[in-house]
Design an enzyme around this catalytic site. Structure first.
Site, PDB file in Angstrom:
ATOM      1  N   ASP A 126     -23.001   8.466  -6.139  1.00  0.00           N
ATOM      2  CA  ASP A 126     -22.645   7.262  -6.196  1.00  0.00           C
ATOM      3  C   ASP A 126     -23.660   6.439  -5.444  1.00  0.00           C
ATOM      4  O   ASP A 126     -23.917   6.521  -4.303  1.00  0.00           O
ATOM      5  CB  ASP A 126     -21.131   6.810  -5.677  1.00  0.00           C
ATOM      6  CG  ASP A 126     -20.754   5.416  -6.109  1.00  0.00           C
ATOM      7  OD1 ASP A 126     -21.179   5.024  -7.055  1.00  0.00           O
ATOM      8  OD2 ASP A 126     -19.944   5.029  -5.478  1.00  0.00           O
ATOM      9  N   HIS A 133     -23.301  -6.965  -3.770  1.00  0.00           N
ATOM     10  CA  HIS A 133     -22.061  -6.262  -3.157  1.00  0.00           C
ATOM     11  C   HIS A 133     -22.524  -5.683  -1.882  1.00  0.00           C
ATOM     12  O   HIS A 133     -21.730  -5.918  -1.006  1.00  0.00           O
ATOM     13  CB  HIS A 133     -21.960  -5.260  -4.237  1.00  0.00           C
ATOM     14  CG  HIS A 133     -20.961  -3.928  -3.498  1.00  0.00           C
ATOM     15  ND1 HIS A 133     -19.628  -4.386  -3.552  1.00  0.00           N
ATOM     16  CD2 HIS A 133     -21.020  -2.817  -2.901  1.00  0.00           C
ATOM     17  CE1 HIS A 133     -19.021  -3.328  -2.748  1.00  0.00           C
ATOM     18  NE2 HIS A 133     -19.974  -2.456  -2.584  1.00  0.00           N
ATOM     19  N   GLU A 199     -13.639  -0.147  -7.837  1.00  0.00           N
ATOM     20  CA  GLU A 199     -14.991  -0.570  -7.945  1.00  0.00           C
ATOM     21  C   GLU A 199     -15.659  -0.451  -9.186  1.00  0.00           C
ATOM     22  O   GLU A 199     -15.747   0.452  -9.891  1.00  0.00           O
ATOM     23  CB  GLU A 199     -15.951   0.489  -6.872  1.00  0.00           C
ATOM     24  CG  GLU A 199     -15.542   0.176  -5.662  1.00  0.00           C
ATOM     25  CD  GLU A 199     -16.419   0.903  -4.589  1.00  0.00           C
ATOM     26  OE1 GLU A 199     -17.099   1.792  -4.830  1.00  0.00           O
ATOM     27  OE2 GLU A 199     -16.693   0.487  -3.397  1.00  0.00           O
TER      28      GLU A 199
HETATM   29 MN    MN Z   1     -18.868   3.260  -5.437  1.00  0.00          MN
END
Ligand code: MN
Length: 415
Positions: A126, A133, A199
């Protein structure tokens, strides 16, 4: 380009798309498939009927499989040829439209089909590639001054996630339990997470195995990327904020991630290429790239309470990403880390500049300070038990629409 299959103008699955997935057909038979409009098309039977005979390199019926791994490993010369062939045989002038036997054996209505995980995922990474963000989270946890850490504009920050708990859209997610330390408490407590979040992310899927020591350059990266899916990286914020120092995400993340069932190829997304945000300061040479490597993909997030209606809570876009996929893959492999067929690489939460484009509850409610109001008057700081979170994504330009459908997941109470 038109199809003999009818679909509405706002279908994500136009003839321009031709995504790939894996389905259980009529509760008894599993095969790789594609979709046009609301029809799911069994590729294994099409193969048996000889529709792919002229394509070099598919010697065995790779569609007769529980995953797309074998198919995508054949590489772009083969997978692109299959996609183009499908556009031809599903096109408006195709002889297939009068071939009732093939249609009755290969075409299924959506309600006869259950979608499965499209690939076996050996490894999952990830990233953290949206500047908006990263800045929002930095402001919340470190203050305005040091919102972005010093490395952020020099490399695509990421961590190794957990592949075993990536599940297909529609799979329920059980609220995780864990250790948390409320700010006012002296000692940590144990129990069900109280700050469950989503998310909004997208992920790309790699089509090759590399050797340890090999690197994939930004110029080579797109050839190694089969396509993309929507990705919900469920997050337990209270577990995360207590555990993450100094090694990063762990149990606040690994209890579940949900993906959309259809892999949309980079080739289908080609008409929607766009420029990336300017990278300043200039990045090191191995992260430099040429051409438009970003994609204009509209993204939406909805919360649906139990027995309630869908509430649109965020509208973002993949094009806001500061780091693109070619940079992520080049960075990931620059040290010689090997990749494997089916690996998933998620973007990180995709937030835009406007507060209604933030990609997590953490940001939308600013850590719970400003709850969201739903249509029925309820409020949400984070995600409640029995809420369903739905993400949708599509690209649209000059009357051509290519979309991902949706990824949804319902939160069940902790066990
Ligand atoms: Mn994430």
């Amino acid at each position: 380009m038109k199809s003999f299959i009818n679909y509405s103008a706002d279908s994500d699955f136009s003839i321009h798309n031709i995504p790939f997935g894996v389905a259980v057909f009529a509760e008894e038979y599993i095969a790789c498939c594609t979709r046009v409009g609301d029809l799911v098309i069994d590729l294994a039977t099409l193969y048996d009927y000889g529709f792919f005979d002229e394509i070099q390199g598919i010697d065995e019926n790779v569609f007769e499989s529980y995953t797309l791994n074998e198919f995508i490993e054949l590489g772009k010369p083969v997978t692109n040829a299959v996609r183009l062939k499908l556009q031809q045989i599903l096109g408006e002038d195709s002889l297939l439209k009068n071939d009732e036997k093939t249609i009755s054996e290969c075409f299924y209505d959506l309600d006869q089909v259950k979608m499965m995980m499209p690939v076996h995922v050996p490894n999952y990474t990830d990233f953290y590639s949206s500047m908006e963000h990263a800045t929002n989270v930095g402001k919340m946890f470190r203050g305005e001054e040091n919102a972005l850490l010093p490395n952020w504009k020099h490399l695509p920050v990421g961590y190794h996630g957990r592949a075993s708990s990536i599940v297909i859209s529609g799979t329920d997610i059980i609220r995780p339990k864990g250790q948390m330390k409320p700010p006012e408490a002296d000692m940590p407590i144990f129990g069900p997470c109280k700050q469950l979040d989503f998310e909004l992310e997208m992920a790309f899927i790699v089509n090759k195995n590399t050797e340890m020591g090999d690197s994939i350059s930004t110029a080579e990266a797109e050839d190694a990327i089969f396509g993309m899916v929507l990705f919900n990286d469920w997050s337990a914020r209270d577990i995360q904020s207590w555990e993450y120092v100094p090694l990063g995400p762990f149990l606040g993340k690994n209890f579940g991630s949900s993906v959309s069932p259809w892999i949309v190829t980079l080739e289908a997304l080609d008409p929607f290429r766009t420029t990336s945000p300017t990278q300043e300061p200039k990045v090191l040479e191995y992260l430099q790239f040429e051409g438009d490597k970003n994609f204009d993909i509209n993204l939406e997030v909805y919360i649906q309470p139990e027995n309630g209606e869908e509430n649109l809570i965020s509208e973002s876009n993949y094009k806001f990403m500061y780091w693109n996929m070619t940079q992520q893959l080049a960075h990931h492999t620059v040290n010689g880390c090997n990749v494997e067929v089916g690996d998933m690489y998620a973007s990180g939460t995709i937030s835009g500049e406007n507060p209604n484009s933030f990609g997590s509850m953490l940001e939308l409610t600013w850590r719970g300070q400003n709850p969201l109001k739903l249509n029925d008057g309820q409020e949400r700081k984070f995600i409640n038990d029995n809420d369903t979170v739905i993400m949708r994504g599509f690209a649209e330009k000059n009357g051509v629409r290519v979309g991902f459908g949706e990824v949804s997941g319902k939160i069940l109470p902790a066990i």
